[in-house]
Design a protein around this motif. Structure first.
Motif, PDB file in Angstrom:
ATOM      1  N   SER A  40       1.195  10.008  -2.339  1.00  0.00           N
ATOM      2  CA  SER A  40       2.560   9.655  -2.746  1.00  0.00           C
ATOM      3  C   SER A  40       2.591   8.732  -3.965  1.00  0.00           C
ATOM      4  CB  SER A  40       3.294   8.981  -1.567  1.00  0.00           C
ATOM      5  OG  SER A  40       3.426   9.878  -0.494  1.00  0.00           O
ATOM      6  N   TRP A  41       1.436   8.512  -4.573  1.00  0.00           N
ATOM      7  CA  TRP A  41       1.402   7.696  -5.790  1.00  0.00           C
ATOM      8  C   TRP A  41       2.216   8.382  -6.882  1.00  0.00           C
ATOM      9  CZ3 TRP A  41      -4.548   6.447  -6.118  1.00  0.00           C
ATOM     10  CH2 TRP A  41      -4.883   5.524  -5.122  1.00  0.00           C
ATOM     11  N   GLY A  42       2.822   7.581  -7.738  1.00  0.00           N
ATOM     12  CA  GLY A  42       3.561   8.105  -8.879  1.00  0.00           C
ATOM     13  C   GLY A  42       4.999   8.482  -8.559  1.00  0.00           C
ATOM     14  N   LEU A  43       5.456   8.246  -7.336  1.00  0.00           N
ATOM     15  CA  LEU A  43       6.822   8.595  -6.958  1.00  0.00           C
ATOM     16  C   LEU A  43       7.777   7.406  -7.013  1.00  0.00           C
ATOM     17  CD1 LEU A  43       6.088  10.909  -3.869  1.00  0.00           C
ATOM     18  CD2 LEU A  43       6.585  11.583  -6.238  1.00  0.00           C
ATOM     19  N   GLY A  44       7.281   6.244  -7.415  1.00  0.00           N
ATOM     20  CA  GLY A  44       8.123   5.054  -7.491  1.00  0.00           C
ATOM     21  C   GLY A  44       8.199   4.263  -6.202  1.00  0.00           C
ATOM     22  N   ILE A  45       7.405   4.637  -5.208  1.00  0.00           N
ATOM     23  CA  ILE A  45       7.453   3.973  -3.912  1.00  0.00           C
ATOM     24  C   ILE A  45       6.953   2.535  -4.013  1.00  0.00           C
ATOM     25  CG2 ILE A  45       6.532   4.026  -1.557  1.00  0.00           C
ATOM     26  CD1 ILE A  45       6.526   7.187  -1.979  1.00  0.00           C
ATOM     27  N   GLY A  46       5.845   2.331  -4.686  1.00  0.00           N
ATOM     28  CA  GLY A  46       5.333   0.976  -4.871  1.00  0.00           C
ATOM     29  C   GLY A  46       6.332   0.103  -5.609  1.00  0.00           C
ATOM     30  N   GLY A  47       6.995   0.658  -6.614  1.00  0.00           N
ATOM     31  CA  GLY A  47       8.013  -0.083  -7.352  1.00  0.00           C
ATOM     32  C   GLY A  47       9.187  -0.477  -6.474  1.00  0.00           C
ATOM     33  N   ARG A  48       9.590   0.411  -5.575  1.00  0.00           N
ATOM     34  CA  ARG A  48      10.692   0.101  -4.655  1.00  0.00           C
ATOM     35  C   ARG A  48      10.280  -0.992  -3.668  1.00  0.00           C
ATOM     36  NH1 ARG A  48      13.850   4.669  -2.827  1.00  0.00           N
ATOM     37  NH2 ARG A  48      15.010   3.082  -1.691  1.00  0.00           N
ATOM     38  N   LEU A  49       9.057  -0.907  -3.152  1.00  0.00           N
ATOM     39  CA  LEU A  49       8.574  -1.959  -2.262  1.00  0.00           C
ATOM     40  C   LEU A  49       8.482  -3.289  -3.005  1.00  0.00           C
ATOM     41  CD1 LEU A  49       5.860   0.064  -0.334  1.00  0.00           C
ATOM     42  CD2 LEU A  49       7.903  -0.983   0.688  1.00  0.00           C
ATOM     43  N   HIS A  50       7.998  -3.248  -4.236  1.00  0.00           N
ATOM     44  CA  HIS A  50       7.905  -4.474  -5.024  1.00  0.00           C
ATOM     45  C   HIS A  50       9.285  -5.066  -5.270  1.00  0.00           C
ATOM     46  CE1 HIS A  50       7.364  -7.049  -8.561  1.00  0.00           C
ATOM     47  NE2 HIS A  50       6.205  -7.326  -7.984  1.00  0.00           N
ATOM     48  N   ALA A  51      10.266  -4.235  -5.572  1.00  0.00           N
ATOM     49  CA  ALA A  51      11.637  -4.715  -5.787  1.00  0.00           C
ATOM     50  C   ALA A  51      12.173  -5.399  -4.522  1.00  0.00           C
ATOM     51  CB  ALA A  51      12.542  -3.562  -6.212  1.00  0.00           C
ATOM     52  N   ALA A  52      11.836  -4.865  -3.361  1.00  0.00           N
ATOM     53  CA  ALA A  52      12.253  -5.492  -2.104  1.00  0.00           C
ATOM     54  C   ALA A  52      11.594  -6.861  -1.952  1.00  0.00           C
ATOM     55  CB  ALA A  52      11.906  -4.586  -0.921  1.00  0.00           C
ATOM     56  N   TYR A  53      10.331  -6.970  -2.359  1.00  0.00           N
ATOM     57  CA  TYR A  53       9.641  -8.260  -2.334  1.00  0.00           C
ATOM     58  C   TYR A  53      10.338  -9.255  -3.251  1.00  0.00           C
ATOM     59  CZ  TYR A  53       6.334 -11.891  -3.574  1.00  0.00           C
ATOM     60  OH  TYR A  53       5.771 -13.112  -3.835  1.00  0.00           O
ATOM     61  N   VAL A  54      10.634  -8.843  -4.474  1.00  0.00           N
ATOM     62  CA  VAL A  54      11.285  -9.738  -5.442  1.00  0.00           C
ATOM     63  C   VAL A  54      12.645 -10.198  -4.912  1.00  0.00           C
ATOM     64  CG1 VAL A  54      12.266  -9.875  -7.771  1.00  0.00           C
ATOM     65  CG2 VAL A  54      10.010  -8.854  -7.425  1.00  0.00           C
ATOM     66  N   HIS A 101       0.857  -1.188   0.000  1.00  0.00           N
ATOM     67  CA  HIS A 101       0.000   0.000   0.000  1.00  0.00           C
ATOM     68  C   HIS A 101       0.889   1.231   0.000  1.00  0.00           C
ATOM     69  CE1 HIS A 101      -3.565  -2.355   0.800  1.00  0.00           C
ATOM     70  NE2 HIS A 101      -2.964  -2.909   1.833  1.00  0.00           N
ATOM     71  N   VAL A 102       0.496   2.224  -0.769  1.00  0.00           N
ATOM     72  CA  VAL A 102       1.189   3.506  -0.796  1.00  0.00           C
ATOM     73  C   VAL A 102       0.155   4.583  -0.505  1.00  0.00           C
ATOM     74  CG1 VAL A 102       2.490   5.143  -2.229  1.00  0.00           C
ATOM     75  CG2 VAL A 102       2.942   2.678  -2.415  1.00  0.00           C
ATOM     76  N   ARG A 103       0.554   5.531   0.346  1.00  0.00           N
ATOM     77  CA  ARG A 103      -0.331   6.652   0.677  1.00  0.00           C
ATOM     78  C   ARG A 103      -0.736   7.336  -0.636  1.00  0.00           C
ATOM     79  NH1 ARG A 103      -0.890   8.835   5.548  1.00  0.00           N
ATOM     80  NH2 ARG A 103       1.034   7.898   6.360  1.00  0.00           N
ATOM     81  N   PRO A 104      -2.032   7.532  -0.901  1.00  0.00           N
ATOM     82  CA  PRO A 104      -2.467   8.110  -2.184  1.00  0.00           C
ATOM     83  C   PRO A 104      -1.746   9.395  -2.584  1.00  0.00           C
ATOM     84  CG  PRO A 104      -4.357   7.238  -1.027  1.00  0.00           C
ATOM     85  CD  PRO A 104      -3.183   7.135  -0.080  1.00  0.00           C
TER      86      PRO A 104
END
Length: 166
Positions: free
Chosen positions: A98-112, A93-96
Motif C-alpha cells: 500500500s506504499w505510495g497511496l498517501g496512507i503514511g501522509g494521512r497518518l502523519h497528518a493525524a499525528y500533527v 507503518h504502512v503495509r508495503p
C-alpha cells in the motif's frame, strides 16, 4: 489524498492486523537496509510486537490509530501523550503493498493534528539510519535531525528527529 482510506482509533480487535502490518513493514525496511533475516526475525521480537501493540491499544499513554481500506488494516500509528512538552511519535507503518497511496501522509497528518491539539511545541521520533525511505518521508514532512543517536540493529544507529508543531 486517498479518500478510500479511513483513519480511526485502533481497537483490540485490530491487534493481529496491526502486528502484521508492522512485521511486513519492518521486514521490508530492514531487508532494504541490508540486514539478513536472521538479524531481525527473532520469534521473541514478534512476541514483543504483539505485547507492545496490545499495551498501546489498551493503555492511556498512547494514541494508536489504524488506516483501513475496505475491511483491511493497511497502516498503523502509535504516539505518546505529551510529556514535558514533547509528543513522541513511536511508529508509523504502512503495509508495503500500500506504499505510495498517501496512507503514511494521512497518518502523519493525524499525528500533527494530535500534536497541535495537545499544545506540544514539538514532536520527536527515532528512525533507523539505513531506512532511507522513512528518513526521506519524515524530512519531506518537516522533520529535522536533532543529534540524538541510539544503538540499532546491524551496527546501525537510530537517529533522533524533531518536528516543530507550529
Amino acid at each position: 489524498m486517498d479518500a478510500a482510506t479511513v483513519i480511526r482509533t485502533a481497537a483490540i480487535g485490530d491487534l493481529d492486523a496491526m502486528v502484521d502490518v508492522h512485521t511486513q513493514a519492518r521486514t521490508a525496511y530492514y531487508r532494504a537496509g541490508g540486514l539478513a533475516d536472521a538479524e531481525f526475525a527473532d520469534p521473541a521480537e514478534h512476541a514483543q510486537r504483539i505485547a507492545g501493540w496490545r499495551q498501546a491499544i489498551g493503555g492511556g499513554r498512547h494514541l494508536t490509530l489504524c488506516a483501513v481500506r475496505g475491511e483491511r488494516v493497511v497502516g498503523v500509528l502509535s504516539m505518546g501523550t505529551p510529556n514535558e512538552g514533547v509528543c513522541e511519535l513511536y511508529q508509523i507503518h504502512v503495509r508495503p503493498g500500500s506504499w505510495g497511496l498517501g496512507i503514511g501522509g494521512r497518518l502523519h497528518a493525524a499525528y500533527v493534528a494530535a500534536l497541535r491539539d495537545a499544545g506540544a511545541p514539538y514532536g520527536r521520533l527515532c528512525v533507523w539510519e539505513r531506512n532511507a525511505r522513512a528518513r526521506a518521508f519524515y524530512a519531506c514532512h518537516g522533520w529535522r535531525a536533532d543529534g540524538q543517536r541510539t544503538p540499532g540493529p546491524g551496527g546501525t544507529e537510530y537517529l533522533g528527529m524533531r518536528l516543530a508543531a507550529g
